[in-house]
Design a protein around this motif. Structure first.
Motif, PDB file in Angstrom:
ATOM      1  N   TYR A 101       0.837  -1.209   0.000  1.00 51.06           N
ATOM      2  CA  TYR A 101       0.000   0.000   0.000  1.00 51.06           C
ATOM      3  C   TYR A 101       0.868   1.254   0.000  1.00 51.06           C
ATOM      4  O   TYR A 101       0.576   2.231  -0.680  1.00 51.06           O
ATOM      5  CB  TYR A 101      -0.940   0.002   1.220  1.00 51.06           C
ATOM      6  N   ARG A 102       1.947   1.206   0.766  1.00 48.05           N
ATOM      7  CA  ARG A 102       2.809   2.389   0.862  1.00 48.05           C
ATOM      8  C   ARG A 102       3.457   2.708  -0.488  1.00 48.05           C
ATOM      9  O   ARG A 102       3.450   3.850  -0.940  1.00 48.05           O
ATOM     10  CB  ARG A 102       3.870   2.154   1.946  1.00 48.05           C
ATOM     11  N   ILE A 103       4.018   1.705  -1.142  1.00 44.28           N
ATOM     12  CA  ILE A 103       4.730   2.023  -2.396  1.00 44.28           C
ATOM     13  C   ILE A 103       3.776   2.294  -3.548  1.00 44.28           C
ATOM     14  O   ILE A 103       4.161   2.899  -4.532  1.00 44.28           O
ATOM     15  CB  ILE A 103       5.763   0.936  -2.784  1.00 44.28           C
ATOM     16  N   LEU A 104       2.513   1.894  -3.404  1.00 44.45           N
ATOM     17  CA  LEU A 104       1.525   2.273  -4.424  1.00 44.45           C
ATOM     18  C   LEU A 104       0.945   3.661  -4.130  1.00 44.45           C
ATOM     19  O   LEU A 104       0.084   4.145  -4.850  1.00 44.45           O
ATOM     20  CB  LEU A 104       0.408   1.230  -4.522  1.00 44.45           C
ATOM     21  N   GLY A 105       1.399   4.266  -3.045  1.00 43.05           N
ATOM     22  CA  GLY A 105       1.049   5.664  -2.796  1.00 43.05           C
ATOM     23  C   GLY A 105      -0.296   5.883  -2.146  1.00 43.05           C
ATOM     24  O   GLY A 105      -0.909   6.937  -2.333  1.00 43.05           O
ATOM     25  N   VAL A 106      -0.792   4.895  -1.384  1.00 45.08           N
ATOM     26  CA  VAL A 106      -2.075   5.084  -0.695  1.00 45.08           C
ATOM     27  C   VAL A 106      -1.927   6.185   0.363  1.00 45.08           C
ATOM     28  O   VAL A 106      -1.010   6.155   1.183  1.00 45.08           O
ATOM     29  CB  VAL A 106      -2.539   3.762  -0.032  1.00 45.08           C
ATOM     30  N   THR A 107      -2.823   7.161   0.306  1.00 40.64           N
ATOM     31  CA  THR A 107      -2.806   8.263   1.276  1.00 40.64           C
ATOM     32  C   THR A 107      -4.215   8.436   1.842  1.00 40.64           C
ATOM     33  O   THR A 107      -5.182   7.896   1.282  1.00 40.64           O
ATOM     34  CB  THR A 107      -2.339   9.577   0.624  1.00 40.64           C
ATOM     35  N   PRO A 108      -4.347   9.169   2.953  1.00 40.32           N
ATOM     36  CA  PRO A 108      -5.673   9.316   3.582  1.00 40.32           C
ATOM     37  C   PRO A 108      -6.723   9.818   2.587  1.00 40.32           C
ATOM     38  O   PRO A 108      -6.462  10.722   1.800  1.00 40.32           O
ATOM     39  CB  PRO A 108      -5.418  10.342   4.695  1.00 40.32           C
ATOM     40  N   GLY A 109      -7.879   9.184   2.642  1.00 34.89           N
ATOM     41  CA  GLY A 109      -8.975   9.576   1.760  1.00 34.89           C
ATOM     42  C   GLY A 109      -9.018   8.787   0.461  1.00 34.89           C
ATOM     43  O   GLY A 109     -10.042   8.760  -0.219  1.00 34.89           O
TER      44      GLY A 109
END
Ligand SMILES: *Cc1c(COP(=O)(O)O)cnc(C)c1O
Length: 410
Positions: A101-109
């Motif tokens: 999730y982190r390296i795919l760029g998941v951010t809040p919202g």
């Protein structure tokens, strides 16, 4: 207290995790009561033979850290076993998902889409990162993410300008999702696919290994999985840049300078050398484990499928399940007892079984999450029972079958 690392009893391949514990841990059962029949577990850890020697060599080598030649050797072996070019071994399957999730760029919202019928770890890292989870139903032919439902929902989301950051199909109970159809639906909108294959190492879909074809996939080596290291996981890809980036985050995002420079923040998610040594031995048993699990499933079918109201998790023509868990469906009206009655009868004689995953959109922790469809997942939860599926002694599986047969309507 001296730790004795060589068990004095317990044959190689002994399935019970408890057999040798008395020799190495400072506790004992009171011993006054008579021993009840051995408990039959759902999916107990199993030794492949050779773990003791590997551990001893590892400890002697002093390579214990989550770095060095042993985790690297495990990663090379896992690349071979999984069919992926790039592997990062991690401290757990959940850690691998978090890094994905982190390296795919998941951010809040951001939106993250996943099937509702899965274990909570599929989406818990994303939810903890502030993503909003949208759940989708599964298809009845494979119990995995429904590609038609996904295709329609993506088209709708594109019209509304709210495409997900990532779609996460799950390879359930040893069965691959229809990844070709899922990836092609996602490619149309440029949405990456992260396959949660934690339950399905050794399975195939359309002739390819579990997860193959997704941008990223993750696996688990937890104690109940088909291969265990006592804990651990892997994030895999065919894109070396993704795994290089994940590796950086897995080691606290340390830049290469002697004073530990940090441009961003990471995690401590490395795979210990001690566990990697066990994992290396276990991996060699993968093929025989799949054969054994499939044989367990076939014996359940032979022993139970004639009963009214009993059916089993289907295997679609395009897939070859590892049958990590054997799952049965009970139609209470026709069978004469419902899922919970069957589970209770098994438990009463020390046989562990479990309901199919409770759909996540029904979990209080995900109250308010969007659900697309849902009747298939709910029906499987109501009627589905996971049966003991690990190594069993001759006679033990017959006992499981006998208990269930006795409950059937005469
Ligand atoms: C086991 C499992 C995980 C998590 O793996 P851990 O190694 O226990 O963190 C993730 N997803 C699914 C579907 C699982 O069954």
């Amino acid at each position: 207290m001296a730790l004795r690392l060589t068990p004095t009893s317990g044959a190689p391949g002994e399935a019970s995790p408890s057999a040798a514990l008395g020799n190495i841990l400072p506790f004992r059962r009171s011993g006054a009561e008579a021993d009840p029949p051995r408990r039959i577990h759902l999916s107990p850890p199993q030794l492949a033979g050779g773990e003791m020697q590997a551990l001893e060599e590892t400890l002697r080598s002093r390579w214990l850290a989550p770095a060095g030649p042993i985790p690297r050797a495990f990663e090379a072996a896992f690349a071979e076993a999984s069919g992926f070019g790039e592997v990062l071994a991690t401290s757990s399957g959940t850690a691998a998902l978090h890094l994905g999730y982190r390296i795919l760029g998941v951010t809040p919202g951001d939106e993250v889409w996943a099937p509702s019928l899965t274990f909570v770890a599929t989406v818990s890292p994303a939810a903890q990162m502030g993503a909003r989870i949208t759940f989708l139903d599964v298809e009845p032919g494979s119990w995995t993410l429904d590609p038609d439902l996904l295709r329609d929902a993506l088209a709708q989301a594109a019209r509304e300008g709210r495409l997900p950051r990532v779609v996460v199909p799950v390879d359930l109970y040893g069965q691959c999702a229809d990844l070709d159809a899922i990836v092609s639906a996602c490619d149309r909108w440029g949405v990456p696919v992260l396959s949660d294959s934690a339950e399905s190492l050794g399975a195939q879909g359309r002739g390819r290994a579990a997860g193959k074809g997704a941008r990223l996939a993750c696996f688990s080596f937890n104690g109940n999985k088909i291969i265990t290291a006592g804990g651990g996981g892997a994030l895999v890809s065919d894109d070396p840049r993704l795994i290089t980036s994940a590796r950086h985050f897995s080691m606290q995002a340390k830049e290469s300078s002697p004073h530990y420079q940090h441009e961003t923040l990471g995690y401590s998610y490395g795979f210990s050398s001690v566990l990697a040594a066990v994992g290396l031995v276990q991996l060699r048993a993968l093929e025989s484990r799949v054969a054994a699990r499939r044989a367990v499933f076939a014996r359940y079918v032979a022993g139970l499928a004639d009963l009214p109201g009993i059916s089993f998790m289907p295997e679609p023509a395009w897939g070859r399940s590892s049958r990590w868990l054997s799952v049965m469906l009970i139609d209470a009206d026709r069978f004469g007892a419902d899922r919970e009655v069957v589970r209770g009868a098994l438990e009463a004689v020390r046989i562990e079984s479990r309901p199919v995953w409770k759909p996540l959109h029904l979990q209080p922790a995900f109250r308010g999450s969007r659900m697309i469809g849902g009747n298939v997942s709910i029906g499987l939860f109501e009627r589905g029972l996971c049966l003991p599926s690990g190594a069993m002694e001759p006679g033990e599986q017959a006992r499981v079958i006998e208990v269930i047969r006795r409950l059937a309507r005469a």
